[in-house]
Design a protein around this motif. Sequence first.
Motif, PDB file in Angstrom:
ATOM      1  N   ASN A   1     -54.290 -60.268  46.965  1.00 31.09           N
ATOM      2  CA  ASN A   1     -54.035 -60.519  45.895  1.00 31.09           C
ATOM      3  C   ASN A   1     -54.164 -59.810  45.863  1.00 31.09           C
ATOM      4  O   ASN A   1     -54.828 -59.284  44.480  1.00 31.09           O
ATOM      5  CB  ASN A   1     -54.228 -61.665  45.569  1.00 31.09           C
TER       6      ASN A   1
ATOM      7  N   ARG B   1     -55.601 -71.423  38.809  1.00 28.31           N
ATOM      8  CA  ARG B   1     -55.665 -69.741  39.491  1.00 28.31           C
ATOM      9  C   ARG B   1     -55.473 -68.604  38.382  1.00 28.31           C
ATOM     10  O   ARG B   1     -54.598 -69.202  37.779  1.00 28.31           O
ATOM     11  CB  ARG B   1     -54.989 -70.070  40.867  1.00 28.31           C
TER      12      ARG B   1
ATOM     13  N   ASP C   1     -57.151 -62.259  42.412  1.00 26.94           N
ATOM     14  CA  ASP C   1     -57.041 -63.855  42.510  1.00 26.94           C
ATOM     15  C   ASP C   1     -58.085 -64.570  42.217  1.00 26.94           C
ATOM     16  O   ASP C   1     -58.948 -64.411  43.353  1.00 26.94           O
ATOM     17  CB  ASP C   1     -55.835 -64.414  42.801  1.00 26.94           C
TER      18      ASP C   1
ATOM     19  N   TYR D   1     -53.129 -67.968  36.395  1.00 24.33           N
ATOM     20  CA  TYR D   1     -51.441 -68.096  37.028  1.00 24.33           C
ATOM     21  C   TYR D   1     -50.938 -69.546  36.812  1.00 24.33           C
ATOM     22  O   TYR D   1     -51.035 -70.185  36.677  1.00 24.33           O
ATOM     23  CB  TYR D   1     -51.852 -68.712  38.668  1.00 24.33           C
TER      24      TYR D   1
END
Length: 411
Positions: free
Chosen positions: A230, A247, A239, A326
């Motif tokens: 990521n 997250r 992240d 997220y």
Amino acid sequence: MERPSYVYNLLNYLRIVECASFIAGPSCALHLHQFGAEVIRIDPIGGGPDFKRWPLSPEGDSFYWEGLNKGKRSVAIDLTKPQGRELATEIITASGPERGLFVTNFPKNGFLAHHALSKLRPDLITVRVAGWADGSSALDYTVNAAIGLPYMTGPTETPDQPVNHVLPAWDLLTGAYAAFATLAAERHRRMTGIGQEVTVPLSNMAMASLGHMGQIAEVLTGGDRPRMGNALFGAFGRDFVTADGERVMVVAITAKQWSGLLEALQLHAQIAQIEATYNVSFARDEGVRFKFRTVLFPVFERAIEVLTLPALKSVFEPNGVCWGAYQSLSRSLREDPRLSLQNPLFQMLDHPSGHEYPAPGAAASLNGSQRCAVRRAPRLGEHTDEVLAEVLSMSDAQIGALHDAGIVANA
């Protein structure tokens, strides 16, 4: 006849005839409609190959089809019969200075070939969405597999396992680009009187996009880009997990974003120590932040993992940090005011499936133009009689004879 209302009325002098399935072709005509163009869909009786495409309502109706065909008119014709094909070509090539615009993803050859249609209307503009540039069949997912992106996506631990993404980016980009190409060709016709066929393949859209972003040059000069989980390529971004298990994605591309992030987390001293150790500066060059990401990431992990999401927001927002939590789509629709369904983008509609839910209009906001009502998708063949009478000047008796022969159908 009551004229349909549009999201914007900038293109209400244009009539587009669409004979297309799946995303790219229908989204092209949808974009044009949402700026005012009238769109007439020619549908096979019983529906085309995407008429029941998922996601479906509990009763089996396609939310997908309803979404891509908002505000259009539908004429249902049996295209397997010669008389039905002749009828379709008459609608496509109907006379009028703002007519003769055809959007399709049918094969280049056949009864909807441009060279055949243009014999009936020489100034016809055909915008044809294709898979591969050579005319062979392709979908977004097969094109994406062929250009290597699934090998750049996913965890670093499995470099040989491709990871598909769920967004059909090449379909969506091709549909938007095809709408732009339609207007470019129409403008050219206004100036010259000359029609033409415009072909927009998914594969060309994909390769052009990678070329525009420098990725083709990157590969030719340095080889394929490895996957990196990521982490954001070429800058600082990844992240991180908060103290309450949420997250978040944190990005710092610009110098201002970087300085804001350091201020929010009070990391000036630690970052200065790293800079001194490696004799580098992270302040201005995002590429340096990327090169030293394995050194930087643990510092930010430790700073973020002790803060809850509300606490993180309280220090990120005042310092202009570029970040996002997220969240599922359902959660974002319920809780995120930036993605609220109260946005004027949306209008609550009763759809042909029998469900009431918000439908988006044009994504752009034009300060000098008034938004008009969004219209639901048509029922299959809902406008058959209306279009035959209006576009082809057919009498009730002629239309009735077509129904009796099974050439056309209505809702």
